[in-house]
Design a protein around this motif. Structure first.
Motif, PDB file in Angstrom:
ATOM      1  N   HIS A 168       0.801  -1.141  -0.032  1.00 35.27           N
ATOM      2  CA  HIS A 168      -0.054  -0.042  -0.195  1.00 35.27           C
ATOM      3  C   HIS A 168       0.722   1.168  -0.091  1.00 35.27           C
ATOM      4  O   HIS A 168       2.203   1.242   0.106  1.00 35.27           O
ATOM      5  CB  HIS A 168      -0.881  -0.085   1.325  1.00 35.27           C
ATOM      6  N   ASP A 169       0.327   2.377  -0.141  1.00 35.49           N
ATOM      7  CA  ASP A 169       0.757   3.755  -0.091  1.00 35.49           C
ATOM      8  C   ASP A 169       1.590   3.944   1.407  1.00 35.49           C
ATOM      9  O   ASP A 169       1.017   3.161   2.336  1.00 35.49           O
ATOM     10  CB  ASP A 169       0.044   4.895  -0.129  1.00 35.49           C
ATOM     11  N   PHE A 170       2.606   4.873   1.484  1.00 32.45           N
ATOM     12  CA  PHE A 170       3.434   4.730   2.675  1.00 32.45           C
ATOM     13  C   PHE A 170       2.706   5.218   4.051  1.00 32.45           C
ATOM     14  O   PHE A 170       2.828   5.081   4.997  1.00 32.45           O
ATOM     15  CB  PHE A 170       4.631   5.694   2.603  1.00 32.45           C
ATOM     16  N   LEU A 171       1.397   5.868   3.861  1.00 27.17           N
ATOM     17  CA  LEU A 171       0.661   6.430   4.692  1.00 27.17           C
ATOM     18  C   LEU A 171      -0.354   5.464   5.064  1.00 27.17           C
ATOM     19  O   LEU A 171      -1.008   5.673   6.183  1.00 27.17           O
ATOM     20  CB  LEU A 171      -0.089   7.624   4.400  1.00 27.17           C
ATOM     21  N   TRP A 172      -0.767   4.393   4.387  1.00 30.22           N
ATOM     22  CA  TRP A 172      -1.912   3.505   4.817  1.00 30.22           C
ATOM     23  C   TRP A 172      -1.731   2.808   5.966  1.00 30.22           C
ATOM     24  O   TRP A 172      -2.857   2.923   6.947  1.00 30.22           O
ATOM     25  CB  TRP A 172      -1.683   2.534   3.679  1.00 30.22           C
ATOM     26  N   ARG A 173      -0.759   2.467   6.441  1.00 28.84           N
ATOM     27  CA  ARG A 173      -0.853   1.761   7.697  1.00 28.84           C
ATOM     28  C   ARG A 173      -0.826   2.722   8.945  1.00 28.84           C
ATOM     29  O   ARG A 173      -1.206   2.165   9.860  1.00 28.84           O
ATOM     30  CB  ARG A 173       0.859   0.854   8.002  1.00 28.84           C
ATOM     31  N   PHE A 174      -0.732   3.912   8.735  1.00 32.00           N
ATOM     32  CA  PHE A 174      -0.871   4.853   9.864  1.00 32.00           C
ATOM     33  C   PHE A 174      -2.303   5.295   9.842  1.00 32.00           C
ATOM     34  O   PHE A 174      -2.800   5.454  10.745  1.00 32.00           O
ATOM     35  CB  PHE A 174       0.041   6.026   9.677  1.00 32.00           C
ATOM     36  N   ASN A 175      -2.921   5.180   8.666  1.00 30.40           N
ATOM     37  CA  ASN A 175      -4.435   5.619   8.284  1.00 30.40           C
ATOM     38  C   ASN A 175      -5.195   4.710   8.946  1.00 30.40           C
ATOM     39  O   ASN A 175      -6.034   4.850   9.884  1.00 30.40           O
ATOM     40  CB  ASN A 175      -4.906   5.658   6.883  1.00 30.40           C
ATOM     41  N   VAL A 176      -5.036   3.263   8.856  1.00 32.64           N
ATOM     42  CA  VAL A 176      -5.585   2.163   9.345  1.00 32.64           C
ATOM     43  C   VAL A 176      -5.362   2.173  11.092  1.00 32.64           C
ATOM     44  O   VAL A 176      -6.371   1.364  11.735  1.00 32.64           O
ATOM     45  CB  VAL A 176      -5.398   0.828   8.831  1.00 32.64           C
ATOM     46  N   ASN A 177      -4.595   2.776  11.632  1.00 34.14           N
ATOM     47  CA  ASN A 177      -4.252   2.736  13.121  1.00 34.14           C
ATOM     48  C   ASN A 177      -4.779   4.019  13.858  1.00 34.14           C
ATOM     49  O   ASN A 177      -4.191   4.128  14.995  1.00 34.14           O
ATOM     50  CB  ASN A 177      -2.994   2.327  13.213  1.00 34.14           C
ATOM     51  N   LEU A 178      -5.328   5.051  12.964  1.00 36.49           N
ATOM     52  CA  LEU A 178      -5.930   5.947  13.605  1.00 36.49           C
ATOM     53  C   LEU A 178      -6.729   5.749  15.002  1.00 36.49           C
ATOM     54  O   LEU A 178      -7.504   4.868  14.708  1.00 36.49           O
ATOM     55  CB  LEU A 178      -6.573   7.011  12.698  1.00 36.49           C
ATOM     56  N   PRO A 179      -6.811   6.530  15.755  1.00 34.94           N
ATOM     57  CA  PRO A 179      -7.781   6.387  16.876  1.00 34.94           C
ATOM     58  C   PRO A 179      -9.302   6.889  16.334  1.00 34.94           C
ATOM     59  O   PRO A 179      -9.428   7.515  15.333  1.00 34.94           O
ATOM     60  CB  PRO A 179      -7.425   7.474  18.241  1.00 34.94           C
ATOM     61  N   SER A 180     -10.278   6.271  16.962  1.00 36.02           N
ATOM     62  CA  SER A 180     -11.523   6.580  16.689  1.00 36.02           C
ATOM     63  C   SER A 180     -12.173   7.853  17.340  1.00 36.02           C
ATOM     64  O   SER A 180     -11.311   8.454  18.225  1.00 36.02           O
ATOM     65  CB  SER A 180     -12.745   5.475  17.323  1.00 36.02           C
ATOM     66  N   ARG A 181     -13.071   8.433  17.084  1.00 40.77           N
ATOM     67  CA  ARG A 181     -13.725   9.675  17.724  1.00 40.77           C
ATOM     68  C   ARG A 181     -13.908   9.275  19.261  1.00 40.77           C
ATOM     69  O   ARG A 181     -14.213   8.413  19.471  1.00 40.77           O
ATOM     70  CB  ARG A 181     -14.676  10.094  17.174  1.00 40.77           C
ATOM     71  N   GLY A 182     -13.107  10.080  20.249  1.00 36.96           N
ATOM     72  CA  GLY A 182     -13.359   9.945  21.514  1.00 36.96           C
ATOM     73  C   GLY A 182     -12.189   9.306  21.956  1.00 36.96           C
ATOM     74  O   GLY A 182     -11.916   9.033  23.311  1.00 36.96           O
ATOM     75  N   GLU A 183     -10.984   9.096  21.234  1.00 37.49           N
ATOM     76  CA  GLU A 183     -10.042   8.167  21.615  1.00 37.49           C
ATOM     77  C   GLU A 183      -8.972   9.069  21.778  1.00 37.49           C
ATOM     78  O   GLU A 183      -8.684   9.991  20.775  1.00 37.49           O
ATOM     79  CB  GLU A 183      -9.853   6.892  20.821  1.00 37.49           C
ATOM     80  N   ILE A 184      -7.915   8.771  22.334  1.00 37.88           N
ATOM     81  CA  ILE A 184      -6.438   9.498  22.121  1.00 37.88           C
ATOM     82  C   ILE A 184      -5.549   8.343  21.623  1.00 37.88           C
ATOM     83  O   ILE A 184      -5.537   7.138  22.212  1.00 37.88           O
ATOM     84  CB  ILE A 184      -5.903   9.712  23.623  1.00 37.88           C
ATOM     85  N   GLY A 185      -5.001   8.747  20.613  1.00 39.49           N
ATOM     86  CA  GLY A 185      -4.149   7.612  19.961  1.00 39.49           C
ATOM     87  C   GLY A 185      -2.559   8.146  20.004  1.00 39.49           C
ATOM     88  O   GLY A 185      -2.356   9.285  19.910  1.00 39.49           O
TER      89      GLY A 185
END
Length: 312
Positions: free
Chosen positions: A109-126
């Protein structure tokens, strides 16, 4: 946050957009007059208490997510910072992701893909323990783009400037969708890093942290300092600022990171959501019934049970 009470103005470590960055000229140790005992026993616990309060509101509001990206040289204290600053928070609302060498799936995948899929959800601290900046520093230093699956025509000297732009645009996009990101570089000195790496060899309880790569990476120290300086300079924005935090004194590092996080959550200013009108009326009715139950005999308790039994 009352900066006069915390005794440290974290803006001193913030990289304003357009600022020239030279890590060699940035402090690696505590550079303010502050008592360590006061920080550890009084100031730091107070900040953690405030973070717990804001985290609860952030989770309840379920509108914003917050991302803290940690970057550093080896042994700068990323894991310890995560443990001491975010360990006391409710784990249900904290998402910590440690990024290592990309897997075969991630390389597809593109180099930002793995960071995108590991983002926090709303209400979370990531928490990103290492981040997208691995792909403009480590990848660059070790010439890892070749063989990464990237189309050959895009593997050229201009790719790094292009990636800086891509990262800045992505972080701005996240900000505009309610996911502000703050980036922290834990700035450790070469001397202190050497001491900590030696400790991993000499202390049995630290052996598990040791890797030969820790020593080989030291050979690239100057390259890392140069490329981190360039990346920080190119990507510190109003929407996603960088902070270069001294990392030689762990107690101070953790305090400053906690203050940076608190300031970011204060900017979000999460609130407990207001109940809708139907819920307000139900709460008001229940309060009256509970007051009645507290002041009356068992017969009134039966009325209370009957009331709920009607589905009101």
């Amino acid at each position: 946050m009352d900066k006069s009470k915390c005794l440290v103005d974290v803006d001193r470590y913030r990289i304003e957009p357009g600022t020239k960055v030279d890590l060699a000229k940035r402090p690696t140790a505590c550079d303010v007059k502050i008592d360590r005992a006061k920080v550890e026993n009084e100031l730091f616990p107070k900040v953690i208490g405030k973070l717990q309060d804001y985290q609860e509101k952030l989770f309840a509001q379920n509108t914003y997510g917050f991302i803290l990206a940690l970057q550093a040289m080896d042994a700068a204290g990323k894991d310890g910072t995560v443990k001491h600053v975010f360990g006391p928070l409710n784990p249900a609302g904290v998402k910590v992701v440690s990024f290592k060498q990309p897997t075969s799936l991630e390389k597809d995948h593109d180099f930002l893909w793995r960071f995108n899929v590991n983002l926090p959800s709303r209400g979370e601290i990531g928490i990103f323990n290492r981040s997208q900046y691995e792909d403009v520093v480590t990848v660059r230093i070790h010439k890892l783009l070749k063989g990464s699956g990237m189309p050959p025509e895009f593997v050229n000297d201009g790719v790094w400037k292009q990636r800086y732009g891509d990262i800045a645009a992505w972080e701005k996009f996240l900000f505009h969708n309610g996911f502000p990101m703050v980036k922290v570089f834990l700035h450790v000195s070469r001397t202190e890093q050497q001491r900590r790496l030696a400790e991993r060899i000499l202390r049995d309880d630290k052996n598990w942290k040791f890797s030969m790569s820790d020593l080989t990476e030291r050979l690239y120290w100057d390259d890392y300092q140069r490329d981190y300086s360039e990346a920080i300079e190119a990507t510190s924005t109003k929407e996603a600022p960088w902070y270069v935090v001294p990392a030689d004194d762990k107690w101070y590092t953790r305090y400053v990171v906690s203050l940076i996080t608190l300031e970011a959550l204060e900017a979000i200013n999460p609130r407990f959501p207001e109940p809708n009108e139907e819920t307000k009326q139900n709460i008001l009715q229940m309060k009256k019934l509970l007051e009645l139950a507290a002041e009356s005999d068992s017969a009134d308790l039966e009325k209370l049970k009957a009331h709920f039994g009607k589905g009101n």
